[in-house]
Design a protein around this motif. Structure first.
Motif, mmCIF file in Angstrom:
data_model
loop_
_atom_site.group_PDB
_atom_site.id
_atom_site.type_symbol
_atom_site.label_atom_id
_atom_site.label_comp_id
_atom_site.label_asym_id
_atom_site.label_seq_id
_atom_site.Cartn_x
_atom_site.Cartn_y
_atom_site.Cartn_z
ATOM 1 N N MET A 1 32.874 41.115 44.275
ATOM 2 C CA MET A 1 33.245 41.220 45.681
ATOM 3 C C MET A 1 33.736 42.628 45.976
ATOM 4 S SD MET A 1 35.196 37.596 46.371
ATOM 5 C CE MET A 1 34.401 36.027 46.044
ATOM 6 N N ILE A 2 33.096 43.310 46.899
ATOM 7 C CA ILE A 2 33.448 44.696 47.190
ATOM 8 C C ILE A 2 34.539 44.791 48.244
ATOM 9 C CG2 ILE A 2 32.516 46.902 48.015
ATOM 10 C CD1 ILE A 2 29.806 45.996 46.913
ATOM 11 N N ASN A 3 34.553 43.846 49.186
ATOM 12 C CA ASN A 3 35.540 43.873 50.262
ATOM 13 C C ASN A 3 36.951 43.808 49.693
ATOM 14 O OD1 ASN A 3 37.047 43.579 52.578
ATOM 15 N ND2 ASN A 3 36.434 41.454 52.930
ATOM 16 N N ASN A 4 37.770 44.834 49.955
ATOM 17 C CA ASN A 4 39.136 44.859 49.423
ATOM 18 C C ASN A 4 40.126 44.124 50.302
ATOM 19 O OD1 ASN A 4 38.540 46.185 47.104
ATOM 20 N ND2 ASN A 4 38.964 48.227 47.901
ATOM 21 N N LYS A 5 39.723 43.730 51.503
ATOM 22 C CA LYS A 5 40.658 43.017 52.385
ATOM 23 C C LYS A 5 40.698 41.553 51.972
ATOM 24 C CE LYS A 5 41.927 44.232 56.305
ATOM 25 N NZ LYS A 5 42.155 44.433 57.761
ATOM 26 N N LEU A 6 41.170 41.387 50.752
ATOM 27 C CA LEU A 6 41.239 40.059 50.152
ATOM 28 C C LEU A 6 42.679 39.734 49.775
ATOM 29 C CD1 LEU A 6 38.244 40.239 47.621
ATOM 30 C CD2 LEU A 6 38.252 39.115 49.840
ATOM 31 N N ILE A 7 43.049 38.497 50.017
ATOM 32 C CA ILE A 7 44.298 37.953 49.475
ATOM 33 C C ILE A 7 43.887 36.847 48.520
ATOM 34 C CG2 ILE A 7 46.489 36.802 49.955
ATOM 35 C CD1 ILE A 7 46.389 38.039 52.763
ATOM 36 N N SER A 8 44.140 37.057 47.251
ATOM 37 C CA SER A 8 43.725 36.091 46.227
ATOM 38 C C SER A 8 44.929 35.310 45.733
ATOM 39 C CB SER A 8 43.056 36.825 45.053
ATOM 40 O OG SER A 8 41.911 37.519 45.493
ATOM 41 N N ILE A 9 44.797 34.008 45.760
ATOM 42 C CA ILE A 9 45.847 33.115 45.267
ATOM 43 C C ILE A 9 45.315 32.455 44.000
ATOM 44 C CG2 ILE A 9 47.221 31.053 45.765
ATOM 45 C CD1 ILE A 9 46.870 31.819 48.784
ATOM 46 N N ILE A 10 46.072 32.573 42.927
ATOM 47 C CA ILE A 10 45.650 32.008 41.644
ATOM 48 C C ILE A 10 46.393 30.691 41.437
ATOM 49 C CG2 ILE A 10 45.258 32.455 39.214
ATOM 50 C CD1 ILE A 10 44.045 34.554 41.169
ATOM 51 N N ASN A 204 36.992 26.028 38.663
ATOM 52 C CA ASN A 204 36.498 26.384 37.318
ATOM 53 C C ASN A 204 36.443 27.902 37.127
ATOM 54 O OD1 ASN A 204 35.955 23.645 36.383
ATOM 55 N ND2 ASN A 204 34.284 23.646 37.892
ATOM 56 N N HIS A 205 37.394 28.572 37.726
ATOM 57 C CA HIS A 205 37.539 30.025 37.555
ATOM 58 C C HIS A 205 38.876 30.291 36.855
ATOM 59 C CE1 HIS A 205 34.088 30.564 40.085
ATOM 60 N NE2 HIS A 205 34.235 31.886 40.120
ATOM 61 N N LYS A 206 38.791 30.689 35.616
ATOM 62 C CA LYS A 206 40.002 30.944 34.827
ATOM 63 C C LYS A 206 40.319 32.434 34.843
ATOM 64 C CE LYS A 206 41.972 30.442 30.202
ATOM 65 N NZ LYS A 206 41.726 29.969 28.817
ATOM 66 N N LEU A 207 41.537 32.773 35.251
ATOM 67 C CA LEU A 207 41.967 34.163 35.224
ATOM 68 C C LEU A 207 42.171 34.597 33.774
ATOM 69 C CD1 LEU A 207 42.854 36.705 36.812
ATOM 70 C CD2 LEU A 207 45.185 35.777 36.798
ATOM 71 N N PHE A 221 37.814 36.992 35.953
ATOM 72 C CA PHE A 221 37.749 35.545 35.746
ATOM 73 C C PHE A 221 36.577 35.203 34.826
ATOM 74 C CE2 PHE A 221 39.602 36.197 39.935
ATOM 75 C CZ PHE A 221 40.673 35.325 39.943
ATOM 76 N N SER A 222 36.694 34.043 34.184
ATOM 77 C CA SER A 222 35.540 33.479 33.481
ATOM 78 C C SER A 222 35.262 32.111 34.105
ATOM 79 C CB SER A 222 35.815 33.331 31.981
ATOM 80 O OG SER A 222 36.824 32.377 31.742
ATOM 81 N N ASN A 223 33.979 31.741 34.185
ATOM 82 C CA ASN A 223 33.616 30.451 34.749
ATOM 83 C C ASN A 223 33.045 29.545 33.661
ATOM 84 O OD1 ASN A 223 31.059 31.444 34.295
ATOM 85 N ND2 ASN A 223 30.631 31.905 36.447
ATOM 86 N N ILE A 229 33.659 37.550 35.951
ATOM 87 C CA ILE A 229 33.585 37.839 37.380
ATOM 88 C C ILE A 229 34.722 38.788 37.718
ATOM 89 C CG2 ILE A 229 33.653 36.838 39.704
ATOM 90 C CD1 ILE A 229 32.828 34.155 38.207
ATOM 91 N N LEU A 230 34.407 39.935 38.262
ATOM 92 C CA LEU A 230 35.408 40.934 38.621
ATOM 93 C C LEU A 230 35.605 40.944 40.136
ATOM 94 C CD1 LEU A 230 34.346 43.918 36.318
ATOM 95 C CD2 LEU A 230 36.158 42.232 35.917
ATOM 96 N N ILE A 231 36.860 40.951 40.547
ATOM 97 C CA ILE A 231 37.181 40.941 41.978
ATOM 98 C C ILE A 231 38.307 41.933 42.228
ATOM 99 C CG2 ILE A 231 38.154 39.559 43.852
ATOM 100 C CD1 ILE A 231 36.775 37.145 42.539
ATOM 101 N N ASN A 232 38.148 42.770 43.235
ATOM 102 C CA ASN A 232 39.203 43.688 43.652
ATOM 103 C C ASN A 232 39.956 43.060 44.824
ATOM 104 O OD1 ASN A 232 38.669 45.808 41.807
ATOM 105 N ND2 ASN A 232 36.883 46.380 43.014
ATOM 106 N N SER A 233 41.216 42.772 44.616
ATOM 107 C CA SER A 233 42.012 42.074 45.622
ATOM 108 C C SER A 233 43.174 42.956 46.074
ATOM 109 C CB SER A 233 42.540 40.763 45.024
ATOM 110 O OG SER A 233 43.271 40.031 45.970
ATOM 111 N N GLU A 234 43.333 43.090 47.396
ATOM 112 C CA GLU A 234 44.433 43.918 47.898
ATOM 113 C C GLU A 234 45.784 43.292 47.580
ATOM 114 O OE1 GLU A 234 46.102 46.029 52.001
ATOM 115 O OE2 GLU A 234 44.117 45.090 51.982
ATOM 116 N N TYR A 235 45.866 41.991 47.794
ATOM 117 C CA TYR A 235 47.101 41.267 47.468
ATOM 118 C C TYR A 235 46.739 40.072 46.584
ATOM 119 C CZ TYR A 235 49.345 43.927 51.195
ATOM 120 O OH TYR A 235 49.828 44.938 51.975
ATOM 121 N N THR A 236 47.566 39.835 45.574
ATOM 122 C CA THR A 236 47.335 38.720 44.660
ATOM 123 C C THR A 236 48.623 37.926 44.496
ATOM 124 O OG1 THR A 236 45.661 39.972 43.438
ATOM 125 C CG2 THR A 236 46.617 38.051 42.334
ATOM 126 N N VAL A 237 48.509 36.602 44.660
ATOM 127 C CA VAL A 237 49.661 35.706 44.493
ATOM 128 C C VAL A 237 49.388 34.797 43.301
ATOM 129 C CG1 VAL A 237 51.153 33.989 45.575
ATOM 130 C CG2 VAL A 237 50.021 35.723 46.997
#
Length: 419
Positions: A1-10, A204-207, A221-223, A229-237
């Protein structure tokens, strides 16, 4: 995912879902994609209900008191969930040491102020001796009270805020409830609300690990296919418990906080019979606390019996289940015969059973004398950790709701600063 305007919650337990909902409803998150990554194939975490033998059973969270858990009560009302009385505040076949137990605990409580870095068990030994201390903990039915990291303050919190033991405190009049459809129904409603608000879910996405960069965090992540799977996240919770965080490459908790954490294992066993024989003994909707590995036995209306153990005996039962069904059931019924003083010949055999072992059922901060930060943060607040273990309601759904709210509020403040 290229879009950095992401908030990722794990994590998609109660904390993750509540956090996502608050963020998705906020105008400050306009233009952001909110996404939840979950290791399992379902949402809910330790809130897990299943339909088994025509009954809904809660394998994890399964009760709440509006007095102690106002956020849970408000949420169930808001979502229109049907509740029923959780009746297990009445003890049958009292333990030999229940007599005067409330009086003893009441007299000891003011002396907590003079304790200094000692466990509840040490506290009891200092005041009433070893034998009486063992009898008190055995009579309370929660073996975690023996643990060195359980302070007197935490111990009284456990005793006063559990339905089976509240009768030994001044809280003996409080009502408890559970959900008719189980707590997974609450999870499903929150999940649907999140979907409707545009929250994206990835199950089924393990950090595996993450790397802090200047303006974002790269998450790996691994599935199920073991693909990375690599993701660039602006904010991560991170709404993961401390034990899960410690498995990542982030040196948790050492580089995050001065607090340390402990955990308690839990085991629930459910037994179903052709007929509710326990009603003939007057046990219906009551609980008994016993001096054997069953520890707490609950007689659920005319539906089933379940037992609930923690710490040493939860591990005992986990080992029994690994030795096979016959070993497990024979041990259960033999111990039940002794606990209820009913001949094993007279006890009907179960026609079905189910169980659940939680290796880290409850997680908590050991330094209870200090106020834990609402969230832990790194990378200038770009990545944060929130957990019920950081609240005064560790192990309860109430703590998970509070943790989710704390995480969302922190992110919203960060967004407000950047605008």
């Amino acid at each position: 995912m290229i879009n950095n305007k992401l908030i990722s919650i794990i994590g998609s337990g109660i904390s993750g879902l509540i956090c996502a909902l608050i963020l998705a409803k906020s105008s400050l998150c306009k233009g952001y994609i909110i996404q939840i990554f979950e290791n399992e194939d379902r949402a809910g975490g330790r809130a897990l209900s299943i339909k088994f033998n025509n009954s809904i059973i809660d394998l994890g969270a399964g009760r709440f008191s509006p007095t102690f858990h106002p956020n849970v009560s408000a949420l169930t009302n808001e979502l229109g969930k049907i509740i029923e009385i959780f009746p297990f505040t009445k003890i049958v076949l009292p333990h030999p040491h229940h007599h005067n137990l409330k009086k003893i605990l009441t007299e000891l409580k003011p002396k907590i102020k003079s304790t200094c870095n000692e466990s509840f068990y040490q506290f009891l030994i200092r005041h009433v001796g070893i034998e009486k201390s063992q009898n008190i903990v055995n009579a309370l039915g929660y073996d975690s009270l023996f643990l060195p990291e359980i302070s007197p303050k935490i111990a009284y919190h456990i005793i006063e805020m559990h339905p089976e033991t509240q009768c030994f405190s001044d809280n003996d009049c409080f009502d408890w409830f559970n959900l008719v459809e189980g707590f997974s129904s609450l999870i499903y409603s929150l999940y649907e609300m999140s979907i409707d608000l545009g929250v994206k879910f990835y199950f089924n996405h393990k950090l595996v690990h993450f790397q802090n960069n200047l303006n974002n965090t790269q998450l790996c992540f691994s599935n199920l296919e073991q693909s990375k799977i690599l993701i660039n996240s602006e904010y991560t919770v991170l709404t993961l418990p401390p034990t899960a965080l410690s498995l990542l490459n982030i040196n948790f908790p050492n580089e995050w906080t001065d607090f340390t954490y402990g955990s308690i294992s839990l085991f629930k066993g459910f037994l179903f019979f052709e007929s509710p024989w326990w009603k003939d003994y007057g046990f219906e909707n009551k609980v008994t606390i016993v001096d054997n590995p069953l520890r707490k036995i609950y007689f659920k209306s005319d539906k089933y019996i379940f037992f609930y153990t923690d710490n040493t005996y939860s591990n005992f039962w986990n080992e029994k289940t690994q030795k096979g069904e016959s070993e497990f059931l024979n041990t259960v019924m033999s111990l039940m015969s002794k606990a209820l003083n009913i001949s094993i010949i007279e006890l009907p055999k179960p026609i079905n059973h189910f169980f659940k072992f939680w290796k880290h059922g409850v997680e908590f901060a050991k330094e209870n004398s200090l106020e834990h930060p609402k969230v832990l943060s790194k990378n200038n607040g770009k990545i944060i950790s929130t957990s019920d273990a950081y609240t005064s309601h560790s192990g309860w759904m109430e703590g998970a709701i509070i943790a989710g709210r704390n995480g969302a509020n922190f992110i919203l403040k960060q967004l407000e600063k950047s605008n």
